[in-house]
Scaffold this motif. Structure first.
Motif, PDB file in Angstrom:
ATOM      1  N   GLN A  31     -12.915   3.717 -12.786  1.00  0.00           N
ATOM      2  CA  GLN A  31     -14.123   4.478 -12.503  1.00  0.00           C
ATOM      3  C   GLN A  31     -13.847   5.594 -11.504  1.00  0.00           C
ATOM      4  N   ASP A  32     -13.070   5.285 -10.455  1.00  0.00           N
ATOM      5  CA  ASP A  32     -12.745   6.290  -9.448  1.00  0.00           C
ATOM      6  C   ASP A  32     -11.702   5.715  -8.509  1.00  0.00           C
ATOM      7  N   TYR A  33     -11.155   6.569  -7.652  1.00  0.00           N
ATOM      8  CA  TYR A  33     -10.240   6.125  -6.608  1.00  0.00           C
ATOM      9  C   TYR A  33     -11.044   5.989  -5.316  1.00  0.00           C
ATOM     10  N   ASP A  34     -11.454   4.769  -5.035  1.00  0.00           N
ATOM     11  CA  ASP A  34     -12.299   4.501  -3.873  1.00  0.00           C
ATOM     12  C   ASP A  34     -11.981   3.108  -3.352  1.00  0.00           C
ATOM     13  N   GLY A 236      -9.279   2.873   1.493  1.00  0.00           N
ATOM     14  CA  GLY A 236      -9.890   4.172   1.281  1.00  0.00           C
ATOM     15  C   GLY A 236     -10.179   4.937   2.548  1.00  0.00           C
ATOM     16  N   ASP A 237     -10.002   4.319   3.723  1.00  0.00           N
ATOM     17  CA  ASP A 237     -10.117   5.057   4.984  1.00  0.00           C
ATOM     18  C   ASP A 237      -8.965   6.055   5.090  1.00  0.00           C
ATOM     19  N   VAL A 238      -9.195   7.112   5.858  1.00  0.00           N
ATOM     20  CA  VAL A 238      -8.195   8.178   6.017  1.00  0.00           C
ATOM     21  C   VAL A 238      -7.902   8.390   7.498  1.00  0.00           C
ATOM     22  N   ILE A 239      -6.624   8.509   7.818  1.00  0.00           N
ATOM     23  CA  ILE A 239      -6.189   8.889   9.168  1.00  0.00           C
ATOM     24  C   ILE A 239      -5.524  10.258   9.060  1.00  0.00           C
TER      25      ILE A 239
END
Length: 282
Positions: A31-34, A236-239
Motif C-alpha cells: 500500500q505504501d512505505y510507512d 518510519g521515523d527520520v533522523i
C-alpha cells in the motif's frame, strides 16, 4: 535496494529502482512505505519479491518523499565542528536535538516556498536516517540493526525565526516545504559506510557546501543509540544528522535564498535533488 515513491501529491505509489535505473511500480504488492510497511516486515518481502515483472514507469512522474506519514522528524544540530564554528557556536558535548514539523516534508524536486516575510532562509544538505523497527534504549553497538536505510534531506532553515524570535529552533525549521526528502531510500545494506560519504550543495550553479560525513561530531550509530535513551524511535521515523559548513548564515556577508534561486544537492550513493525557490503569496 532503492525504494522510491512517485505520483502527484495525495496519490503517491510505492516503487523500487531496478538495476537499469528504471522505476518499477509495486503498488499491487504494497500500500505504501510507512510504519505499517516496516512493522509487517516489508523490506524482507521486497527482497523475496521478483519485482522484475512489476510494471515499469516510463513516463515522467513526480518523485515523492521516500517515506509516507513520517511519525517523528528528529534533527541533530551543530553535528559538524566546522559548521558550528561558522555559526558562531561551540561544538556540543552531547548531540543537540530538535524536531522538525512533518508538514514540512516534500518531494526532492518540489518547489521550496519561502514564507511571505522571510528574509533569511538558508540551505542545509543532510544525511537522513530512516528507522526500520522500534529502538528503545539500544546500545551503540546494536544501533545499526534498527536502521532501515538512508536518504538525502535538505533541512532548510529560516534564520530570523530560528535565532531571533526566542524559544526553540522549531520555529525556523518547520515551515512548509522546508524538508525536501529523497529521491529514494537506499536500504542499509547498500550504504556500507554512512560516516564516509561525499555530501554537497550548490545554489544557482555555485558550490556552497562540499564535505564528507566523516567529519560528523557524532556518528550515525551513536546518534541512534543516544536518541533512543530519550524517546523510542518508531518504524518510519527520520533522523536528519546535521550539515557540513557552507550555509548562507556563515558567509561574509551572509547569503540567503531568494525567489527564483535554484538549489541542487546530493550525497554519494543517495541521488540528487533540485528545487526552485518560490515565495508564498498571501
Amino acid at each position: 535496494m532503492k525504494l522510491i515513491r512517485f505520483g502527484e501529491k495525495n496519490d503517491e505509489r510505492p516503487g523500487v529502482i531496478d538495476s537499469n535505473g528504471k522505476i518499477r511500480d509495486l503498488s499491487s504488492y504494497f500500500q505504501d512505505y510507512d510504519k505499517a510497511f516496516f512493522l509487517s516486515d516489508g523490506l524482507e518481502k521486497i527482497k523475496r519479491l521478483n519485482y522484475k515483472s512489476a510494471p515499469v514507469i516510463d513516463e515522467p512522474v513526480r518523485i515523492a518523499p521516500p517515506i509516507a506519514n513520517v511519525g517523528k522528524f528528529i534533527c541533530v544540530g551543530l553535528n559538524y565542528a566546522d559548521h558550528a564554528a561558522e555559526s558562531g557556536m561551540d561544538v556540543p558535548d552531547e548531540p543537540v536535538l530538535f524536531m522538525k514539523a512533518t508538514s514540512s516534508i516534500v518531494g526532492p524536486n518540489d518547489a521550496v516556498v519561502l514564507p511571505p516575510d522571510s528574509e533569511k532562509s538558508d540551505w542545509e544538505v543532510e544525511l537522513g536516517v530512516i528507522i526500520g523497527k522500534e529502538a528503545k534504549y539500544v546500545s551503540e553497538e546494536d544501533a545499526m540493526d534498527y536502521v532501515a536505510g538512508f536518504c538525502l534531506i535538505n533541512d532548510l532553515s529560516e534564520r530570523t525565526y530560528q535565532l531571533e524570535k526566542g524559544g526553540q529552533w522549531c520555529k525556523g525549521k518547520g515551515c512548509d516545504t522546508f524538508a525536501p526528502m529523497g529521491p529514494f531510500m537506499a536500504t542499509a545494506d547498500e550504504v556500507k559506510e554512512p560516516n564516509n560519504l561525499h555530501i554537497w550543495l550548490e545554489v544557482n550553479g555555485e558550490i556552497k557546501q562540499n564535505g564528507n560525513t566523516n567529519t560528523m561530531v557524532f556518528t550515525v550509530p551513536f546518534l541512534v543509540h543516544y536518541i533512543s535513551q530519550f524517546m523510542s524511535l518508531q518504524p518510519g521515523d527520520v533522523i536528519s544528522t546535521g550539515t557540513p559548513p557552507g550555509v548562507g548564515l556563515g558567509m561574509t556577508p551572509p547569503q540567503y535564498l531568494k525567489e527564483g534561486d535554484e538549489m541542487r544537492l546530493g550525497i554519494e550513493g543517495l541521488g540528487e535533488q533540485v528545487q526552485k525557490v518560490e515565495r508564498y503569496k498571501k
